[in-house]
Scaffold this motif. Structure first.
Motif, PDB file in Angstrom:
ATOM      1  N   LEU A  70       1.281  -1.396   0.171  1.00 21.36           N
ATOM      2  CA  LEU A  70       0.050   0.210   0.263  1.00 21.36           C
ATOM      3  C   LEU A  70       1.033   0.869  -0.216  1.00 21.36           C
ATOM      4  O   LEU A  70       1.625   0.839   0.660  1.00 21.36           O
ATOM      5  N   GLY A  71       0.590   2.219  -1.061  1.00 22.15           N
ATOM      6  CA  GLY A  71       0.879   3.501  -0.322  1.00 22.15           C
ATOM      7  C   GLY A  71       0.473   5.058  -1.354  1.00 22.15           C
ATOM      8  O   GLY A  71      -0.573   4.799  -1.554  1.00 22.15           O
ATOM      9  N   GLY A  72       1.424   5.972  -1.112  1.00 23.12           N
ATOM     10  CA  GLY A  72       1.483   7.344  -1.860  1.00 23.12           C
ATOM     11  C   GLY A  72       1.995   7.853  -1.537  1.00 23.12           C
ATOM     12  O   GLY A  72       2.735   8.028  -1.662  1.00 23.12           O
ATOM     13  N   THR A  73       1.482   9.421  -1.743  1.00 21.79           N
ATOM     14  CA  THR A  73       2.307  10.235  -1.469  1.00 21.79           C
ATOM     15  C   THR A  73       1.471  11.176  -0.501  1.00 21.79           C
ATOM     16  O   THR A  73       0.536  11.716  -0.329  1.00 21.79           O
ATOM     17  N   TYR A  74       2.257  11.962   0.041  1.00 22.78           N
ATOM     18  CA  TYR A  74       1.946  12.866   1.589  1.00 22.78           C
ATOM     19  C   TYR A  74       1.691  14.617   0.702  1.00 22.78           C
ATOM     20  O   TYR A  74       2.235  14.921  -0.229  1.00 22.78           O
ATOM     21  N   ARG A  75       0.667  14.944   0.464  1.00 23.62           N
ATOM     22  CA  ARG A  75       0.114  16.332  -0.313  1.00 23.62           C
ATOM     23  C   ARG A  75       0.472  17.038   1.093  1.00 23.62           C
ATOM     24  O   ARG A  75       0.930  18.283   0.557  1.00 23.62           O
ATOM     25  N   GLU A  76      -0.089  17.394   2.808  1.00 21.48           N
ATOM     26  CA  GLU A  76       0.489  18.087   3.639  1.00 21.48           C
ATOM     27  C   GLU A  76       1.019  17.323   4.624  1.00 21.48           C
ATOM     28  O   GLU A  76       0.192  16.615   4.820  1.00 21.48           O
ATOM     29  N   VAL A  77       1.477  17.678   5.257  1.00 22.41           N
ATOM     30  CA  VAL A  77       2.197  17.161   6.407  1.00 22.41           C
ATOM     31  C   VAL A  77       2.010  18.654   7.619  1.00 22.41           C
ATOM     32  O   VAL A  77       3.044  19.992   7.528  1.00 22.41           O
ATOM     33  N   ASP A  78       1.345  18.892   8.645  1.00 30.12           N
ATOM     34  CA  ASP A  78       1.309  19.308   9.907  1.00 30.12           C
ATOM     35  C   ASP A  78       1.131  19.164  10.845  1.00 30.12           C
ATOM     36  O   ASP A  78       0.547  18.903  11.347  1.00 30.12           O
ATOM     37  N   GLY A  79       2.311  18.705  11.364  1.00 29.15           N
ATOM     38  CA  GLY A  79       2.161  17.810  12.438  1.00 29.15           C
ATOM     39  C   GLY A  79       2.648  18.572  13.843  1.00 29.15           C
ATOM     40  O   GLY A  79       3.680  19.788  13.703  1.00 29.15           O
ATOM     41  N   PRO A  80       2.036  17.886  14.810  1.00 28.36           N
ATOM     42  CA  PRO A  80       1.298  16.885  15.894  1.00 28.36           C
ATOM     43  C   PRO A  80      -0.122  16.664  14.602  1.00 28.36           C
ATOM     44  O   PRO A  80      -1.051  15.983  15.443  1.00 28.36           O
ATOM     45  N   GLY A  81      -0.504  17.877  13.822  1.00 26.45           N
ATOM     46  CA  GLY A  81      -1.810  18.108  13.290  1.00 26.45           C
ATOM     47  C   GLY A  81      -2.969  17.577  12.487  1.00 26.45           C
ATOM     48  O   GLY A  81      -4.007  17.474  12.495  1.00 26.45           O
ATOM     49  N   ARG A  82      -1.969  17.778  11.674  1.00 22.50           N
ATOM     50  CA  ARG A  82      -2.535  16.920   9.798  1.00 22.50           C
ATOM     51  C   ARG A  82      -1.671  16.130   9.113  1.00 22.50           C
ATOM     52  O   ARG A  82      -0.903  16.962   9.442  1.00 22.50           O
ATOM     53  N   LEU A  83      -2.602  16.052   8.935  1.00 23.88           N
ATOM     54  CA  LEU A  83      -1.899  15.016   7.486  1.00 23.88           C
ATOM     55  C   LEU A  83      -2.283  14.701   6.355  1.00 23.88           C
ATOM     56  O   LEU A  83      -4.129  14.118   6.999  1.00 23.88           O
ATOM     57  N   VAL A  84      -1.884  15.215   5.671  1.00 29.47           N
ATOM     58  CA  VAL A  84      -2.988  14.851   4.364  1.00 29.47           C
ATOM     59  C   VAL A  84      -1.955  14.304   3.479  1.00 29.47           C
ATOM     60  O   VAL A  84      -0.652  13.998   2.524  1.00 29.47           O
ATOM     61  N   PHE A  85      -2.612  12.786   2.478  1.00 26.59           N
ATOM     62  CA  PHE A  85      -1.710  11.422   1.850  1.00 26.59           C
ATOM     63  C   PHE A  85      -2.640  10.993   1.400  1.00 26.59           C
ATOM     64  O   PHE A  85      -3.655  11.645   1.162  1.00 26.59           O
ATOM     65  N   THR A  86      -2.173  10.710  -0.137  1.00 30.18           N
ATOM     66  CA  THR A  86      -3.058   9.338  -0.895  1.00 30.18           C
ATOM     67  C   THR A  86      -2.809   7.599  -0.701  1.00 30.18           C
ATOM     68  O   THR A  86      -2.216   7.766  -0.759  1.00 30.18           O
ATOM     69  N   THR A  87      -3.913   7.418  -1.348  1.00 32.74           N
ATOM     70  CA  THR A  87      -3.391   6.164  -1.427  1.00 32.74           C
ATOM     71  C   THR A  87      -3.537   5.589  -3.308  1.00 32.74           C
ATOM     72  O   THR A  87      -4.176   6.330  -3.687  1.00 32.74           O
ATOM     73  N   GLY A  88      -2.704   5.458  -3.366  1.00 35.79           N
ATOM     74  CA  GLY A  88      -2.580   5.025  -5.073  1.00 35.79           C
ATOM     75  C   GLY A  88      -2.567   6.197  -5.312  1.00 35.79           C
ATOM     76  O   GLY A  88      -1.998   7.463  -4.810  1.00 35.79           O
ATOM     77  N   ASP A  89      -2.837   6.923  -6.808  1.00 34.44           N
ATOM     78  CA  ASP A  89      -2.415   8.268  -7.184  1.00 34.44           C
ATOM     79  C   ASP A  89      -4.052   8.329  -7.990  1.00 34.44           C
ATOM     80  O   ASP A  89      -4.667   8.731  -8.697  1.00 34.44           O
ATOM     81  N   PRO A  90      -4.562   9.850  -6.797  1.00 39.10           N
ATOM     82  CA  PRO A  90      -6.279   9.767  -7.260  1.00 39.10           C
ATOM     83  C   PRO A  90      -5.983  11.158  -8.673  1.00 39.10           C
ATOM     84  O   PRO A  90      -7.360  10.526  -8.818  1.00 39.10           O
ATOM     85  N   ASP A  91      -5.266  11.728  -8.986  1.00 39.08           N
ATOM     86  CA  ASP A  91      -4.824  12.545  -9.823  1.00 39.08           C
ATOM     87  C   ASP A  91      -5.056  11.705 -11.533  1.00 39.08           C
ATOM     88  O   ASP A  91      -5.945  12.085 -12.116  1.00 39.08           O
ATOM     89  N   ASP A  92      -4.552  10.764 -11.300  1.00 41.95           N
ATOM     90  CA  ASP A  92      -4.208   9.723 -12.716  1.00 41.95           C
ATOM     91  C   ASP A  92      -4.195   8.060 -12.235  1.00 41.95           C
ATOM     92  O   ASP A  92      -4.201   7.525 -11.871  1.00 41.95           O
ATOM     93  N   PRO A  93      -5.783   8.100 -11.232  1.00 41.79           N
ATOM     94  CA  PRO A  93      -6.210   6.374 -11.174  1.00 41.79           C
ATOM     95  C   PRO A  93      -6.135   5.508 -11.750  1.00 41.79           C
ATOM     96  O   PRO A  93      -5.609   4.219 -11.401  1.00 41.79           O
ATOM     97  N   GLY A  94      -5.873   5.451 -13.059  1.00 41.69           N
ATOM     98  CA  GLY A  94      -5.812   4.190 -14.114  1.00 41.69           C
ATOM     99  C   GLY A  94      -7.356   3.689 -13.988  1.00 41.69           C
ATOM    100  O   GLY A  94      -8.534   4.751 -14.078  1.00 41.69           O
ATOM    101  N   ASP A  95      -7.788   2.752 -14.271  1.00 38.04           N
ATOM    102  CA  ASP A  95      -8.751   1.237 -13.968  1.00 38.04           C
ATOM    103  C   ASP A  95      -8.963   1.316 -11.884  1.00 38.04           C
ATOM    104  O   ASP A  95      -9.704   0.432 -11.636  1.00 38.04           O
ATOM    105  N   GLY A  96      -7.976   1.497 -11.707  1.00 37.03           N
ATOM    106  CA  GLY A  96      -7.605   0.987 -10.278  1.00 37.03           C
ATOM    107  C   GLY A  96      -8.036   2.188  -9.163  1.00 37.03           C
ATOM    108  O   GLY A  96      -8.487   3.542  -9.271  1.00 37.03           O
ATOM    109  N   PRO A  97      -8.838   1.902  -7.638  1.00 35.19           N
ATOM    110  CA  PRO A  97      -9.280   2.723  -6.906  1.00 35.19           C
ATOM    111  C   PRO A  97      -8.043   3.462  -5.441  1.00 35.19           C
ATOM    112  O   PRO A  97      -6.655   2.891  -6.118  1.00 35.19           O
ATOM    113  N   ALA A  98      -7.581   4.830  -5.961  1.00 37.26           N
ATOM    114  CA  ALA A  98      -6.879   6.102  -5.242  1.00 37.26           C
ATOM    115  C   ALA A  98      -7.592   6.807  -4.117  1.00 37.26           C
ATOM    116  O   ALA A  98      -9.125   6.545  -4.453  1.00 37.26           O
TER     117      ALA A  98
END
Length: 149
Positions: A70-98
Protein backbone atom coordinates in the motif's frame (compact mmCIF):
# COMPACT_ATOMS: atom_id res chain seq x y z
CA UNK A 1 -16.77 9.90 -14.90
CA UNK A 2 -15.23 7.69 -12.17
CA UNK A 3 -17.29 6.65 -9.18
CA UNK A 4 -16.48 8.41 -5.93
CA UNK A 5 -17.32 7.53 -2.36
CA UNK A 6 -16.18 8.88 0.97
CA UNK A 7 -16.38 8.12 4.65
CA UNK A 8 -15.21 9.42 7.99
CA UNK A 9 -14.09 7.70 11.17
CA UNK A 10 -13.59 9.52 14.46
CA UNK A 11 -11.87 8.11 17.51
CA UNK A 12 -10.69 9.40 20.84
CA UNK A 13 -7.35 7.84 21.75
CA UNK A 14 -5.88 7.62 25.24
CA UNK A 15 -2.54 9.20 24.33
CA UNK A 16 -1.09 12.65 23.70
CA UNK A 17 -1.42 14.01 20.19
CA UNK A 18 2.37 13.85 19.64
CA UNK A 19 2.33 10.08 20.39
CA UNK A 20 -0.50 9.46 17.94
CA UNK A 21 1.26 11.51 15.26
CA UNK A 22 4.49 9.55 15.84
CA UNK A 23 2.52 6.29 15.46
CA UNK A 24 1.43 7.52 12.00
CA UNK A 25 4.81 8.82 10.85
CA UNK A 26 7.60 6.67 12.34
CA UNK A 27 8.16 3.31 10.58
CA UNK A 28 9.01 1.47 13.81
CA UNK A 29 5.74 2.64 15.37
CA UNK A 30 3.63 2.29 12.21
CA UNK A 31 4.70 -1.35 11.91
CA UNK A 32 3.07 -2.18 15.26
CA UNK A 33 -0.49 -1.33 14.24
CA UNK A 34 -0.89 -0.73 10.50
CA UNK A 35 -2.87 -3.47 8.80
CA UNK A 36 -5.30 -6.21 9.73
CA UNK A 37 -4.42 -8.46 12.67
CA UNK A 38 -3.73 -11.36 10.30
CA UNK A 39 -0.88 -9.43 8.60
CA UNK A 40 2.44 -8.02 9.72
CA UNK A 41 3.98 -4.78 8.53
CA UNK A 42 7.76 -5.22 8.93
CA UNK A 43 9.41 -1.89 9.79
CA UNK A 44 12.15 -2.53 7.23
CA UNK A 45 9.44 -2.71 4.54
CA UNK A 46 7.98 0.71 5.43
CA UNK A 47 8.90 4.00 3.74
CA UNK A 48 7.72 7.21 5.38
CA UNK A 49 9.22 10.30 3.74
CA UNK A 50 6.99 12.61 5.78
CA UNK A 51 7.08 15.85 3.81
CA UNK A 52 4.83 17.31 1.11
CA UNK A 53 5.56 15.30 -2.03
CA UNK A 54 7.27 12.52 -0.05
CA UNK A 55 6.29 8.91 -0.59
CA UNK A 56 4.88 6.44 1.90
CA UNK A 57 4.65 2.68 1.47
CA UNK A 58 3.78 -0.22 3.74
CA UNK A 59 4.16 -3.82 2.62
CA UNK A 60 1.70 -6.01 4.52
CA UNK A 61 2.81 -9.62 4.77
CA UNK A 62 0.25 -12.35 5.26
CA UNK A 63 0.11 -16.07 5.65
CA UNK A 64 2.35 -18.02 3.29
CA UNK A 65 4.34 -14.89 2.43
CA UNK A 66 1.46 -13.18 0.58
CA UNK A 67 2.35 -9.48 0.18
CA UNK A 68 0.03 -6.50 -0.18
CA UNK A 69 1.86 -3.22 -0.82
CA UNK A 70 0.00 0.00 0.00
CA UNK A 71 1.35 3.45 -0.68
CA UNK A 72 0.96 6.95 -1.92
CA UNK A 73 2.24 10.47 -1.43
CA UNK A 74 2.03 12.99 1.38
CA UNK A 75 0.25 16.14 0.23
CA UNK A 76 0.21 18.13 3.49
CA UNK A 77 2.29 17.65 6.61
CA UNK A 78 1.51 19.86 9.60
CA UNK A 79 2.49 17.76 12.59
CA UNK A 80 1.36 16.93 15.09
CA UNK A 81 -2.08 18.09 14.00
CA UNK A 82 -2.66 17.20 10.35
CA UNK A 83 -1.60 14.84 7.57
CA UNK A 84 -3.07 14.64 4.09
CA UNK A 85 -1.90 11.74 1.96
CA UNK A 86 -2.96 9.70 -1.02
CA UNK A 87 -3.40 6.01 -1.55
CA UNK A 88 -2.55 5.25 -5.13
CA UNK A 89 -2.70 8.25 -7.47
CA UNK A 90 -6.11 9.93 -7.28
CA UNK A 91 -5.04 12.46 -9.95
CA UNK A 92 -4.41 9.66 -12.46
CA UNK A 93 -5.99 6.48 -11.03
CA UNK A 94 -6.34 4.52 -14.25
CA UNK A 95 -8.81 1.71 -13.53
CA UNK A 96 -7.77 1.15 -9.91
CA UNK A 97 -9.12 2.68 -6.74
CA UNK A 98 -7.24 5.62 -5.27
CA UNK A 99 -8.02 8.10 -2.53
CA UNK A 100 -7.11 11.19 -0.55
CA UNK A 101 -6.99 10.80 3.23
CA UNK A 102 -7.18 13.73 5.63
CA UNK A 103 -6.11 12.97 9.19
CA UNK A 104 -6.71 15.58 11.89
CA UNK A 105 -5.47 15.18 15.46
CA UNK A 106 -6.66 17.51 18.22
CA UNK A 107 -6.03 17.47 21.94
CA UNK A 108 -9.03 16.26 23.91
CA UNK A 109 -9.16 15.86 27.72
CA UNK A 110 -5.62 14.53 28.00
CA UNK A 111 -6.05 12.31 24.94
CA UNK A 112 -6.36 12.82 21.21
CA UNK A 113 -9.43 13.19 19.05
CA UNK A 114 -8.61 11.65 15.67
CA UNK A 115 -10.70 12.47 12.60
CA UNK A 116 -9.98 10.33 9.53
CA UNK A 117 -11.67 11.24 6.24
CA UNK A 118 -11.13 9.24 3.03
CA UNK A 119 -12.37 10.35 -0.39
CA UNK A 120 -12.06 7.61 -2.99
CA UNK A 121 -11.81 7.76 -6.78
CA UNK A 122 -12.93 4.71 -8.79
CA UNK A 123 -14.57 3.67 -5.55
CA UNK A 124 -18.17 2.56 -5.21
CA UNK A 125 -20.12 2.47 -1.96
CA UNK A 126 -19.35 -1.23 -1.36
CA UNK A 127 -15.59 -0.69 -1.72
CA UNK A 128 -15.83 2.31 0.63
CA UNK A 129 -17.74 0.19 3.16
CA UNK A 130 -15.02 -2.47 3.04
CA UNK A 131 -12.27 0.16 3.33
CA UNK A 132 -14.00 1.70 6.35
CA UNK A 133 -14.23 -1.71 8.03
CA UNK A 134 -10.52 -2.28 7.34
CA UNK A 135 -9.46 1.08 8.74
CA UNK A 136 -11.67 0.48 11.79
CA UNK A 137 -9.67 -2.68 12.55
CA UNK A 138 -6.40 -0.77 11.97
CA UNK A 139 -7.56 1.90 14.44
CA UNK A 140 -8.43 -0.70 17.08
CA UNK A 141 -4.79 -1.77 16.85
CA UNK A 142 -3.62 1.87 16.88
CA UNK A 143 -5.59 2.51 20.08
CA UNK A 144 -3.95 -0.51 21.72
CA UNK A 145 -0.49 0.61 20.57
CA UNK A 146 -0.67 4.21 21.78
CA UNK A 147 -2.25 3.20 25.10
CA UNK A 148 0.93 1.16 25.80
CA UNK A 149 3.36 3.83 24.53
Amino acid sequence: MPQTAQFEITRTLDAPREEVYAAWTEPGRLSRWFGPRSFTAPAERIVADVRPGGAWQVVLVGEGGFEAPLGGTYREVDGPGRLVFTTGDPDDPGDGPASVVTLELTESDGGTAMRFHQFGVNTDEEHARQAKAGWTEFFDRLAEHVARA
